[in-house]
Design an enzyme around this catalytic site. Sequence first.
Site, PDB file in Angstrom:
ATOM      1  N   THR A  73      -0.028 -13.827   1.243  1.00 32.07           N
ATOM      2  CA  THR A  73      -0.652 -13.741   2.755  1.00 32.07           C
ATOM      3  C   THR A  73      -0.329 -14.963   3.786  1.00 32.07           C
ATOM      4  O   THR A  73       0.190 -15.333   4.849  1.00 32.07           O
ATOM      5  CB  THR A  73      -2.125 -14.348   2.818  1.00 32.07           C
ATOM      6  N   ASN A 155       0.644  -0.825  -0.449  1.00 34.31           N
ATOM      7  CA  ASN A 155      -0.180  -0.922  -1.245  1.00 34.31           C
ATOM      8  C   ASN A 155      -1.123   0.512  -1.941  1.00 34.31           C
ATOM      9  O   ASN A 155      -1.528   0.123  -2.864  1.00 34.31           O
ATOM     10  CB  ASN A 155      -0.769  -2.483  -1.361  1.00 34.31           C
ATOM     11  N   GLN A 183       5.165  -5.190  -3.206  1.00 35.32           N
ATOM     12  CA  GLN A 183       4.356  -3.990  -4.404  1.00 35.32           C
ATOM     13  C   GLN A 183       5.660  -3.569  -4.727  1.00 35.32           C
ATOM     14  O   GLN A 183       5.714  -2.788  -5.642  1.00 35.32           O
ATOM     15  CB  GLN A 183       3.619  -3.109  -3.543  1.00 35.32           C
ATOM     16  N   SER A 203       4.310 -12.058  -4.353  1.00 34.69           N
ATOM     17  CA  SER A 203       3.146 -12.821  -4.617  1.00 34.69           C
ATOM     18  C   SER A 203       2.995 -12.500  -5.613  1.00 34.69           C
ATOM     19  O   SER A 203       3.164 -11.643  -6.569  1.00 34.69           O
ATOM     20  CB  SER A 203       1.835 -11.735  -3.800  1.00 34.69           C
ATOM     21  N   ALA A 204       2.195 -13.316  -6.696  1.00 34.76           N
ATOM     22  CA  ALA A 204       3.079 -13.479  -7.846  1.00 34.76           C
ATOM     23  C   ALA A 204       2.315 -12.723  -8.929  1.00 34.76           C
ATOM     24  O   ALA A 204       2.375 -12.315  -9.774  1.00 34.76           O
ATOM     25  CB  ALA A 204       2.294 -14.924  -8.841  1.00 34.76           C
ATOM     26  N   HIS A 205       1.062 -12.628  -8.278  1.00 29.03           N
ATOM     27  CA  HIS A 205      -0.699 -11.323  -9.475  1.00 29.03           C
ATOM     28  C   HIS A 205       0.407 -10.441  -9.012  1.00 29.03           C
ATOM     29  O   HIS A 205      -0.266  -9.702  -9.911  1.00 29.03           O
ATOM     30  CB  HIS A 205      -1.868 -12.480  -8.904  1.00 29.03           C
ATOM     31  N   THR A 242       1.074 -30.508  -2.117  1.00 29.39           N
ATOM     32  CA  THR A 242       1.605 -31.160  -2.939  1.00 29.39           C
ATOM     33  C   THR A 242       1.558 -29.704  -3.255  1.00 29.39           C
ATOM     34  O   THR A 242       0.502 -28.782  -3.146  1.00 29.39           O
ATOM     35  CB  THR A 242       0.127 -31.841  -3.896  1.00 29.39           C
ATOM     36  N   CYS A 329     -10.700  -4.368  -1.131  1.00 24.94           N
ATOM     37  CA  CYS A 329     -10.858  -4.638   0.257  1.00 24.94           C
ATOM     38  C   CYS A 329     -11.864  -6.432  -0.148  1.00 24.94           C
ATOM     39  O   CYS A 329     -12.543  -6.719  -1.343  1.00 24.94           O
ATOM     40  CB  CYS A 329     -11.639  -4.389   0.623  1.00 24.94           C
TER      41      CYS A 329
HETATM   42  N1  PLP Z   1       1.139  -7.528   0.590  1.00 20.97           N
HETATM   43  C1  PLP Z   1       0.809  -6.753   0.407  1.00 20.97           C
HETATM   44  C2  PLP Z   1       1.572  -5.870   0.508  1.00 20.97           C
HETATM   45  C3  PLP Z   1      -0.672  -7.126  -0.575  1.00 20.97           C
HETATM   46  O1  PLP Z   1      -0.938  -5.568  -1.726  1.00 20.97           O
HETATM   47  C4  PLP Z   1      -1.547  -8.045  -0.882  1.00 20.97           C
HETATM   48  C5  PLP Z   1      -2.027  -8.012  -1.734  1.00 20.97           C
HETATM   49  O2  PLP Z   1      -3.108  -6.981  -1.417  1.00 20.97           O
HETATM   50  C6  PLP Z   1      -1.041  -8.956   0.391  1.00 20.97           C
HETATM   51  C7  PLP Z   1       0.364  -8.685   0.626  1.00 20.97           C
HETATM   52  C8  PLP Z   1      -1.234 -10.185  -0.196  1.00 20.97           C
HETATM   53  O3  PLP Z   1      -0.877 -10.698  -1.267  1.00 20.97           O
HETATM   54  P1  PLP Z   1      -1.397 -12.593  -1.279  1.00 20.97           P
HETATM   55  O4  PLP Z   1      -2.636 -11.933  -2.566  1.00 20.97           O
HETATM   56  O5  PLP Z   1      -0.855 -13.549  -1.850  1.00 20.97           O
HETATM   57  O6  PLP Z   1      -2.434 -12.956   0.135  1.00 20.97           O
END
Ligand code: PLP
Length: 385
Positions: A73, A155, A183, A203-205, A242, A329
């Site tokens: 984000t 996504n 994704q 995005s790492a997660h 940091t 959401c």
């Molecule tokens: N972009 C996509 C396609 C996503 O699926 C997501 C998270 O659901 C994001 C961006 C946002 O990622 P983050 O959670 O790292 O801000």
Amino acid sequence: MMLKRIYMDANAGAPLLTEVRSAYVAALEERANASSAHAEGRRAREIIESARLEIASAVHAKPENVIFTSGATEAAVLALTGGIQGGDRRPTGCVYIGATEHPCVMAGGRFPAHAVRRLPVDRSGVIDLEELDRTLRAHDSAVGAPLVALMLANNETGVIHPIAEAAQIVRRWGGYLFCDAVQGVGRVAVDIRELGVDLLTLSAHKLGGPQGVGALVTADPELTLPPLLTGGGQERRRRAGTENVAAIAGFGVAAKLADHHLGDMHRVSALRSELEAEILGVSPEAVIFGSEVQRVPNTTLFAVPHFSAATAMIGFDLEGIAVSAGSACSSGKMAASHVLEAMGEPAGRAGVRVSLTSDATAGDVEAFAFAWRAIYGRMRQSRAA
Ligand code: PLP
């Protein structure tokens, strides 16, 4: 007896990998600030720089072009701004955003509302390249160069956009292409050079890394980018603050393992086919969105006419299976899908999203089918009553 839970919501967040956890915990011991010149600081710096190498290598970019952020984000808001400039192109002045982008991109970043425009997709959710060409041909260059935002894979549906083709069109009209590849990595091969994009977010997660860390990757080291966070000189003055050393360490390991997970995708794709056959076997009237076009191998979004996706999702949860209704959401509520609406579905519609983890098994798919038979039966009964 405790029900064994089955997690089928990888697109909301992939489970933390064991190797990531170890690297994360080990890096927590490094308490020094990575900007400090002493030995402890240098050790923290080394952790960050070796993670940077892994992330760069996962997308075939140069390490100096990786900017760590607090997630995709923040990386999107960093990328979506006027005043980006590279080579002989004019600075960005407005943004054209694909209609199925993630909300963090749809919001337009730092562009004022009047400088944000939409790009339509077809009924399968794929960008209309001819329309993109027409739109950019008509672009008024007096406002600055166009920035185009198109995600690699959606996504909700998993639908893949033809990014390399879009990049050629964008280049032809002197624009810049920003690609949300969140994704895509670990599910399809991602090469920033082959895609031809200027900016890419991760995005790492979504890769089995920790939450709260991501990156913006640029293709060109000379690209100038107005920082979002100003203050300290971290990340070559492109993102002050940091660094989160432990999270970055975990992100590096997840990126390193992304290639390995790519190897699982053939098997995951076969499981997804089985899962979709089961859905259609139980509920032949179900619609599987985007199934006629290229998708990432782990994602299915389906809906049954007149059945609530939210009710189905709760049904799965009670049966011990985690899926989602549309995208996760942030408010915890289930919203109608702007993605389906952009694909021409009636407003207010949402689907059930099943997104398999790379270690999903045939047993998981069987359990899903068993649960869906029960849920669908109950939903039909209550409709008939
Ligand atoms: N972009 C996509 C396609 C996503 O699926 C997501 C998270 O659901 C994001 C961006 C946002 O990622 P983050 O959670 O790292 O801000």
